[in-house]
Design a protein around this motif. Structure first.
Motif, PDB file in Angstrom:
ATOM      1  N   SER A   1      -9.526  26.160  27.723  1.00 17.14           N
ATOM      2  CA  SER A   1      -9.620  27.432  27.002  1.00 17.14           C
ATOM      3  C   SER A   1      -9.120  28.577  27.867  1.00 17.14           C
ATOM      4  CB  SER A   1     -11.060  27.687  26.568  1.00 17.14           C
ATOM      5  OG  SER A   1     -11.518  26.677  25.689  1.00 17.14           O
TER       6      SER A   1
ATOM      7  N   SER B   1      -5.996  30.698  26.454  1.00 15.38           N
ATOM      8  CA  SER B   1      -6.299  32.076  26.033  1.00 15.38           C
ATOM      9  C   SER B   1      -6.239  33.088  27.168  1.00 15.38           C
ATOM     10  CB  SER B   1      -7.690  32.122  25.391  1.00 15.38           C
ATOM     11  OG  SER B   1      -7.757  31.276  24.263  1.00 15.38           O
TER      12      SER B   1
ATOM     13  N   VAL C   1     -12.193  32.734  29.212  1.00 16.58           N
ATOM     14  CA  VAL C   1     -13.218  32.186  28.320  1.00 16.58           C
ATOM     15  C   VAL C   1     -14.560  32.710  28.801  1.00 16.58           C
ATOM     16  CG1 VAL C   1     -13.530  30.072  29.670  1.00 16.58           C
ATOM     17  CG2 VAL C   1     -14.098  30.072  27.241  1.00 16.58           C
TER      18      VAL C   1
ATOM     19  N   GLU D   1     -15.154  31.733  22.427  1.00 17.36           N
ATOM     20  CA  GLU D   1     -13.711  31.938  22.336  1.00 17.36           C
ATOM     21  C   GLU D   1     -13.350  33.344  22.778  1.00 17.36           C
ATOM     22  OE1 GLU D   1      -9.804  30.775  21.574  1.00 17.36           O
ATOM     23  OE2 GLU D   1     -11.603  29.537  21.377  1.00 17.36           O
TER      24      GLU D   1
ATOM     25  N   HIS E   1     -14.971  34.089  14.662  1.00 16.09           N
ATOM     26  CA  HIS E   1     -13.589  34.256  15.114  1.00 16.09           C
ATOM     27  C   HIS E   1     -12.819  35.134  14.133  1.00 16.09           C
ATOM     28  CE1 HIS E   1      -9.459  33.267  16.284  1.00 16.09           C
ATOM     29  NE2 HIS E   1      -9.967  32.874  17.429  1.00 16.09           N
TER      30      HIS E   1
END
Length: 444
Positions: free
Chosen positions: A74, A78, A81, A102, A139
């Motif tokens: 993650s 991204s 995290v 997330e 999300h």
């Protein structure tokens, strides 16, 4: 290639999980070695009970080692995290749970612009240190139509002062608050390379078919020739197939087309781009593609260079994820009375109790004999230990290996698989008799 870069790091940085080994400072704590060894085993058993159960995951889907890998991937994808550490009462002795959040859920409330005290969901104090994170209830891309709201999670517990929310990222600049995706620097060349590869693949497929131009004398609209008709039907296009045989009208001829596919310069060009991408990611192209076609020395150099990147990323996971969570878990262990730690509130005492090693996947070897011989030389020279080499070669604790070897040797002797030479047997018997006499004299 993008997936390969993430997968290579995932399989080598965390793999099946960074294994915990207790390394408490018994000398500072004033505990004898024998008692310290017993406490180490007790702590490791307690941690195994918690970490290998899905109860340690707030969603009850992964154990602690699976959470390590998920958190690392993650962070790569991204850029960062977030990890919440709530207490959830379950059947296990420890109620500590790990909740991965997330990165897209951490935003400013109502998506308001950044301010000096609020940057992309991170609330800061006067020293620009995070004091709270604002987390969206779901999300942003979810299709759930329930009302959205933001929850404010403080970084440090109000009663204990321990860090409760972890933010895992690789900082590259001072005052950087959020992470950058691992693949961000190479996204554009990857996309262009993807288009080029698709174009070459399409051209190669077309060249495998019957590719022609049909010339007519009057330049009229070309007919379509099919197997089911005896006369041509007027149309604006001609369809060609693999192995097709066409009947032409009077006055029509065929000019074949040679698209020169496959392109001989395709692979060298793509490999050159791959090397540049590997350099940007600090991963040699041999490691990325798992294709070692050069010499032993060159392949080993590529592995060693890649391993520096692996160790760097692994240390980030240890410092930002594994060790902080272990310390929170140990705090609860002491609070529940399962470990008696005197003066544990003293920060130095707590530090001595919570020292640990985290052992990950080994580097591997191109030539096992050379690697083992080098490990033996390092031990004999005094620049390494059996514990370090055992972790490097087999990812196991040397003490566990030693105990198992002693057990195996004893069983082999009892079964008669190991025959002691007569001279050694006589010496062993004599030594046993002397020990027996000394024992009788001591008993008076």
């Amino acid at each position: 290639l993008a997936r390969a870069a993430v997968s290579r790091l995932k399989h080598n940085v965390t793999g099946v999980g960074l294994r915990f080994q207790c390394r408490a400072d018994w000398e500072f704590l004033g505990i004898a070695d024998a008692e310290g060894e017993f406490l180490e085993r007790q702590i490791e058993r307690e941690f195994d009970l918690w970490s290998k159960s899905h109860d340690c995951d707030s969603e009850r889907s992964l154990n602690f080692y699976g959470l390590q890998t998920l958190a690392f991937v993650s962070m790569l994808i991204s850029g960062d995290v977030f990890v919440n550490t709530p207490y959830i009462e379950r059947s296990k002795p420890s109620s500590l749970a790990v909740q991965l959040i997330e990165a897209d859920r951490v935003t400013n409330p109502n998506w308001v612009p950044d301010t000096r005290r609020m940057i992309r969901g991170i609330e800061l104090d006067g020293n620009s240190a995070p004091i709270a994170y604002h987390i969206l209830s779901q999300h942003p891309g979810d299709e759930i139509l329930e009302g959205w709201h933001w929850d404010r999670f403080v970084v440090f517990g109000r009663s204990t002062g321990r860090r409760r929310i972890l933010h895992i990222l690789e900082k590259e600049r001072s005052e950087q608050k959020r992470g950058v995706p691992y693949l961000a620097p190479i996204l554009e060349p990857l996309k262009q390379l993807d288009r080029y590869t698709e174009a070459e693949l399409t051209a190669a497929v077309v060249s495998s078919l019957l590719t022609v131009f049909i010339k007519t004398e009057g330049g009229n609209t070309l007919p379509v020739y099919t197997e089911s008709t005896t006369s041509p039907e007027k149309s604006d296009e001609i369809e060609l197939g693999s192995g097709a045989i066409l009947n032409l009208m009077p006055g029509e001829s065929i000019d074949p087309v040679n698209p020169t596919r496959p392109n001989a310069s395709y692979e060298p060009f793509v490999q050159a781009i791959f090397k540049q991408i590997g350099a940007a990611l600090s991963l040699p192209i041999e490691f990325l593609q798992l294709f070692f076609s050069s010499s032993y020395s060159a392949a080993r150099a590529a592995l060693l260079q890649a391993w520096k990147t692996v160790l760097f990323e692994r240390q980030i996971m240890i410092d930002m994820f594994c060790q902080p969570i272990y310390e929170l878990w140990f705090d609860e262990l002491v609070a529940r009375g399962r470990i008696q730690a005197k003066d544990y509130s003293d920060p130095l005492i707590r530090f001595a109790w919570t020292k640990a090693d985290w052992v990950g996947p080994t580097r591997g070897a191109l030539d096992e004999n050379k690697e083992v011989a080098a490990a033996k030389d390092r031990i004999e020279l005094g620049v390494s230990t059996r514990q370090i080499e055992a972790e490097e070669i087999s990812q196991l604790d040397w003490l566990d290996i030693h105990k198992q070897l002693v057990k195996e040797e004893r069983k082999r002797k009892e079964s008669g698989l190991i025959v002691i030479p007569e001279e050694q047997a006589s010496a062993v018997i004599l030594q046993q008799e002397q020990q027996q006499k000394q024992g009788e004299q001591a008993n008076g």
